[in-house]
Scaffold this active site. Structure first.
Site, PDB file in Angstrom:
ATOM      1  CB  CYS A 270      10.224  26.289  -1.646  1.00 45.06           C
ATOM      2  SG  CYS A 270      10.428  28.092  -1.659  1.00 45.06           S
ATOM      3  CG  HIS A 318       8.160  27.424   1.991  1.00 38.81           C
ATOM      4  ND1 HIS A 318       9.390  26.868   1.689  1.00 38.81           N
ATOM      5  CD2 HIS A 318       7.292  26.388   2.052  1.00 38.81           C
ATOM      6  CE1 HIS A 318       9.264  25.559   1.584  1.00 38.81           C
ATOM      7  NE2 HIS A 318       7.999  25.237   1.786  1.00 38.81           N
ATOM      8  CG  HIS A 330       6.717  21.659   1.106  1.00 36.50           C
ATOM      9  ND1 HIS A 330       7.168  22.562   2.051  1.00 36.50           N
ATOM     10  CD2 HIS A 330       6.568  20.482   1.766  1.00 36.50           C
ATOM     11  CE1 HIS A 330       7.281  21.956   3.224  1.00 36.50           C
ATOM     12  NE2 HIS A 330       6.922  20.710   3.085  1.00 36.50           N
TER      13      HIS A 330
END
Length: 354
Positions: A270, A318, A330
């Site tokens: 991420c 994240h 993402h």
């Protein structure tokens, strides 16, 4: 702007790629995972419902991502400490050379004073056959004494600084050793979570696994498109030209696999996707999502514009990039490729404008 959604991949191809990505992620961390339940240690004795498998796998991937971000942070810290320790060692070597030179100068001056004798200067003047010459030598001796005192002060100062650098180097090396232990622990934790996830996935049949992967991709697409057949990213412009370039870079990697610890250009985690995308815009972000959360100006979600970073979860493990219209791009987790997702799919911890 309005973007047509991407065609779905056939379920079998999605499954093969998902399992390959999971295997690649574990291999990258030094793990060998077989593709069947029989080849894995401790398979579940009883069949598990698909929804339970998905929930558990999602949880394991989430835990693995947290450990992976800790691993990334430890790697960055290790690189920094290695650089700082090397610089300190270089300073110590240079300082020791300078200290040795000053000590040699000090020894030479002390020797000159010893050879000149220690008689009272007044008596020496009265007894000397050439008072003028003696006075000239005395002035030179006074200058030498002053130079000696100055050199002595420099020696003491250099010694103090050298001792301080040595203490700093010792502390850095101890910290580096602690970071290395943290790296090993985080790597082990990621590996364990991936093994458990693979074990659970192997408890399903091939058809069930393919369906689960397809359902996950379809659900993500529905969240991003709000159930319509089109992706509406709105008409808000990016916050800057660099943000536009970073977003274009991130979008160009849609469909790329998620692999822990990867920063592209073929696979990403991420924070690695954010790091790579902004590098294409000429900006070097910190490596981890937690550090990226402080890489710019904090704004509210309502103020978000394309290119802004969206940090998720309370512990900020994240991160995605705002694409507009309540959508982020993402890298989700192993088995799921870089994709669009609704910003509401995960709890938002903050938004950052770089």
């Amino acid at each position: 702007m309005t973007v047509h959604r991407r065609p779905q991949l056939p379920g079998v191809r999605r499954l093969a790629r998902a399992l390959a990505v999971t295997a690649a992620a574990t291999t990258a961390l030094g793990v060998t995972v077989a593709g069947s339940a029989q080849a894995l240690p401790g398979p579940p004795a009883e069949p598990i419902a698909k929804k339970d498998v998905k929930a558990q796998v999602d949880q394991l991937y989430d835990e693995a991502e947290q450990a992976s971000e800790r691993y990334n942070a430890a790697q960055e810290c290790q690189r920094r400490l290695q650089t700082e320790a090397a610089a300190l060692q270089s300073q110590i070597a240079g300082g020791q050379e300078e200290l040795n030179r000053l000590r040699q100068d000090l020894g030479a001056l002390a020797g000159a004073q010893y050879r000149s004798g220690v008689m009272n200067p007044g008596v020496r003047l009265m007894l000397d056959s050439d008072p003028a010459a003696y006075l000239a030598r005395a002035r030179a001796l006074d200058q030498a004494t002053a130079r000696q005192n100055d050199t002595l002060r420099q020696v003491l100062d250099r010694q103090r600084r050298l001792d301080q650098r040595r203490d700093e180097a010792t502390a850095k090396l101890a910290e580096l050793e602690e970071v290395r232990r943290s790296l090993a622990e985080s790597k082990s934790e990621v590996r364990q979570r991936l093994l458990k996830a693979q074990r659970l996935l192997s408890s399903l049949g091939a058809v069930e696994r393919a369906r689960m992967v397809a359902d996950d991709a379809r659900a993500a697409e529905q969240r991003a498109t709000r159930g319509t057949d089109r992706l509406d990213l709105g008409d808000l412009p990016p916050s800057s030209g660099r943000a536009a370039a970073a977003l274009a870079a991130a979008v160009s990697k849609i469909g790329s696999p998620y692999v822990y610890g990867s920063t592209g250009p073929r696979a990403f985690d991420c924070s690695g996707l954010m790091y790579w995308s902004w590098r294409q815009a000429g900006v070097t972000l910190p490596r981890t999502s937690q550090a990226q959360a402080y890489a710019g100006q904090r704004i509210s979600l309502g103020e978000a514009r394309p290119g802004d970073l969206v940090i998720f979860y309370k512990d900020m493990h994240h991160v995605g990039m705002y694409a507009g219209g309540g959508v982020v791009v993402h890298a989700p987790y192993p088995g799921a490729q870089v994709r669009y997702e609704s910003v509401n799919a995960m709890p938002v911890a903050g938004v950052v404008r770089v």
